[in-house]
Design an enzyme around this catalytic site. Structure first.
Site, mmCIF file in Angstrom:
data_model
loop_
_atom_site.group_PDB
_atom_site.id
_atom_site.type_symbol
_atom_site.label_atom_id
_atom_site.label_comp_id
_atom_site.label_asym_id
_atom_site.label_seq_id
_atom_site.Cartn_x
_atom_site.Cartn_y
_atom_site.Cartn_z
ATOM 1 N N ASP A 16 0.809 -1.222 0.000
ATOM 2 C CA ASP A 16 0.000 0.000 0.000
ATOM 3 C C ASP A 16 0.843 1.272 0.000
ATOM 4 O O ASP A 16 0.432 2.313 0.523
ATOM 5 C CB ASP A 16 -0.964 0.028 1.211
ATOM 6 C CG ASP A 16 -1.921 -1.141 1.178
ATOM 7 O OD1 ASP A 16 -2.248 -1.609 0.074
ATOM 8 O OD2 ASP A 16 -2.333 -1.586 2.262
ATOM 9 N N LYS A 19 1.980 2.138 -5.138
ATOM 10 C CA LYS A 19 2.551 1.578 -6.378
ATOM 11 C C LYS A 19 1.676 1.898 -7.592
ATOM 12 O O LYS A 19 2.174 2.272 -8.659
ATOM 13 C CB LYS A 19 2.698 0.052 -6.244
ATOM 14 C CG LYS A 19 3.651 -0.354 -5.133
ATOM 15 C CD LYS A 19 3.676 -1.860 -4.936
ATOM 16 C CE LYS A 19 2.449 -2.452 -4.301
ATOM 17 N NZ LYS A 19 2.206 -2.066 -2.896
ATOM 18 N N HIS A 44 -4.577 -1.579 -5.902
ATOM 19 C CA HIS A 44 -3.732 -0.470 -6.361
ATOM 20 C C HIS A 44 -4.626 0.681 -6.831
ATOM 21 O O HIS A 44 -5.392 0.527 -7.781
ATOM 22 C CB HIS A 44 -2.813 -0.944 -7.491
ATOM 23 C CG HIS A 44 -1.811 -1.965 -7.037
ATOM 24 N ND1 HIS A 44 -0.878 -2.542 -7.869
ATOM 25 C CD2 HIS A 44 -1.595 -2.507 -5.811
ATOM 26 C CE1 HIS A 44 -0.141 -3.388 -7.173
ATOM 27 N NE2 HIS A 44 -0.558 -3.399 -5.925
#
Ligand code: GDP
Ligand code: IMO
Ligand code: MG
Length: 423
Positions: A16, A19, A44
């Site tokens: 977390d 990315k 994501h």
């Protein structure tokens, strides 16, 4: 970035880190974006033009319509969740069919793998890993046991293979006396997902990627999870079940080590962790709550509270070492805007002894902090590193000196646009 190379973007803490955002920002510079590990345990987040997407299995390069995206052999995939994710993107105007290729060697997460995930967690009592419940551990275990089903299996005699594996799972569940499940509806949707997946190019993605590299194209490998959740290098057994580190790029995409170019290590200006396991910098006080609130630190997949703490340079240095990180990317700097003092853990201490190397067992170690004055300024509208307050520059310089690695990008907000290059 050099042509014909694979650059890796890796979460280097507990996942977390942001990315998704950075992969989306980087994609215009690459020809191919590929996921090499994990599955729908990942979440994501990508935000641009007031739109928000949370991707689970599909690479974050999908919003740049000209680019090829690949789900590599090191990944695990749940057809039903994949179908939901893909349909949502298609409904938003992103056609995926010709530019999302899936490795035939990626392993399938069956509905019964998810039940097994719950059953194994239940059996662990107090020592639960706190998994995402997506069947990740049982699927990778099955892969290692050489009994799993792969994406390529859906192309021939699939029903027979599926039923045989499902029966085996049911037998294990009955031996565990775990009866609290009913997968009838889930299974129906899962099979629909399998049919849906057939419309995609199910290919030998390792050959495709290597051909692209030979043609001088460049590839961005998108990490999932983070180094401290890696099956070998994380806080075992409180880890995920795949190789989330740089070595995982090679095995999870089928590329040789000498094709790896830059290794971007991404971290937040502070630390978070979801699920159980040691976390020496964890804050149990108001400061931790404040970071959680300002940083919206709630899981993108499970909605759970993320545990919050200060930056951990012991973990960061360890991750830089095992991944060969060449550049650091610091995210969520804006979350610390209002703090009078910012702390960074420079060592761990136990029984009067200090270490700056990651210990075998991180349980029971207390953090040794160094304090920095906060910048007490809104960073979110800054556009250049020249505008950074002195206190932020000092904090970054300290991280660079400690880690001997340049911090080349600083993120000051969730939007694509809030990304500042320092060099
Ligand atoms: P990932 O799993 O590494 O892609 O990260 P997640 O998406 O799970 O979590 C990162 C969260 O932080 C998301 O909600 C992002 O929108 C958000 N985010 C990313 N970069 C920044 C930043 O610089 N500042 C703030 N405030 N939020 C950010
Ligand atoms: P992204 O890619 C944060 C954590 C779970 C649990 C442990 C094992 O979004 O950074 P699993 O379901 O994989 O068997 O769970 O790993 N975990 C993550 N934490 N970010 C993730 O992914 C994660 N994927 C798994 O919370 O502690
Ligand atoms: Mg996430």
């Amino acid at each position: 970035m050099v042509k014909g190379k694979v650059d890796a973007l890796l979460g280097i803490v507990f996942g977390d880190e942001g990315k998704g955002k950075v992969v989306d920002v980087f994609t215009p510079k690459y020809d191919v974006v590929a996921r090499f590990a994990g599955g729908p345990n990942a979440g994501h987040t990508i935000i641009f033009e007031d739109k928000k997407f949370v991707l689970r299995s599909i690479p974050s390069g999908i919003f740049d319509k000209g680019k090829l995206n690949i789900i590599g052999n090191g990944c695990v995939i749940a057809p039903d969740l994949f179908m939901d994710e893909a349909r949502e993107l298609e409904a938003s105007g992103y056609d995926l069919k010709n530019r999302l290729h899936i490795s035939k060697r990626a392993h399938l997460i069956l509905p019964t793998h998810r039940v097994l995930d719950r059953a194994y967690e239940a059996a662990k009592g107090k020592n639960k890993v706190g998994t995402t419940g997506k069947g990740i551990g049982p699927t990778y275990s099955e892969k290692a046991s050489r009994t799993g089903l792969r994406v390529g299996d859906i192309l021939e005699n699939f029903q027979q293979k599926y039923q045989a594996l499902k029966s085996r799972h049911e037998q294990i569940l009955s031996e565990l006396h775990y009866t609290d499940y009913n997968i009838t509806e889930e299974e129906q949707k899962w099979m629909e997902g399998v049919e849906y997946m057939r419309q995609f190019s199910l290919t030998d993605t390792e050959t495709e990627i290597n051909q692209a590299l030979r043609q001088g194209k460049n590839v961005l490998a998108e990490g999932a999870q983070g180094t401290m959740l890696d099956i070998d290098h994380g806080t075992y057994p409180f880890v995920s079940s795949s190789s989330t580190t740089c070595g995982g790029v090679c095995t999870g995409l089928g590329v040789a080590p000498n094709t790896i170019g830059q290794v971007f290590g991404i971290f937040k200006a502070y630390s978070t962790r979801v699920g159980s396991g040691p976390f020496p910098v964890e804050l149990f006080d108001e400061t931790g709550d404040k970071i959680r609130q300002i940083g919206h630190e709630y899981g993108a997949v499970t909605g759970r509270n993320r545990r919050c703490g200060w930056l951990d340079l012991v973990a960061l240095k360890y991750a830089i070492m095992v991944n060969g990180v060449t550049q650091l990317i610091m995210m969520k700097s804006d979350v610390l805007d209002g703090f009078d003092t910012i702390r960074a853990c420079i060592a761990y201490e136990k029984d009067g002894q200090q270490t700056t190397d990651m210990p075998y067992d991180t349980e029971g170690w207390a953090p040794v902090y160094r304090d920095f004055p906060g910048w007490k300024q809104d960073l979110t509208s800054l556009t250049s590193a020249y505008q950074f307050p002195k206190e932020l520059k000092d904090y970054i310089r300290f991280i660079e000196e400690e880690t001997e690695t340049p911090v080349t990008i600083v993120s000051v907000g969730p939007d694509r646009a809030q990304t500042i290059y320092r060099y």
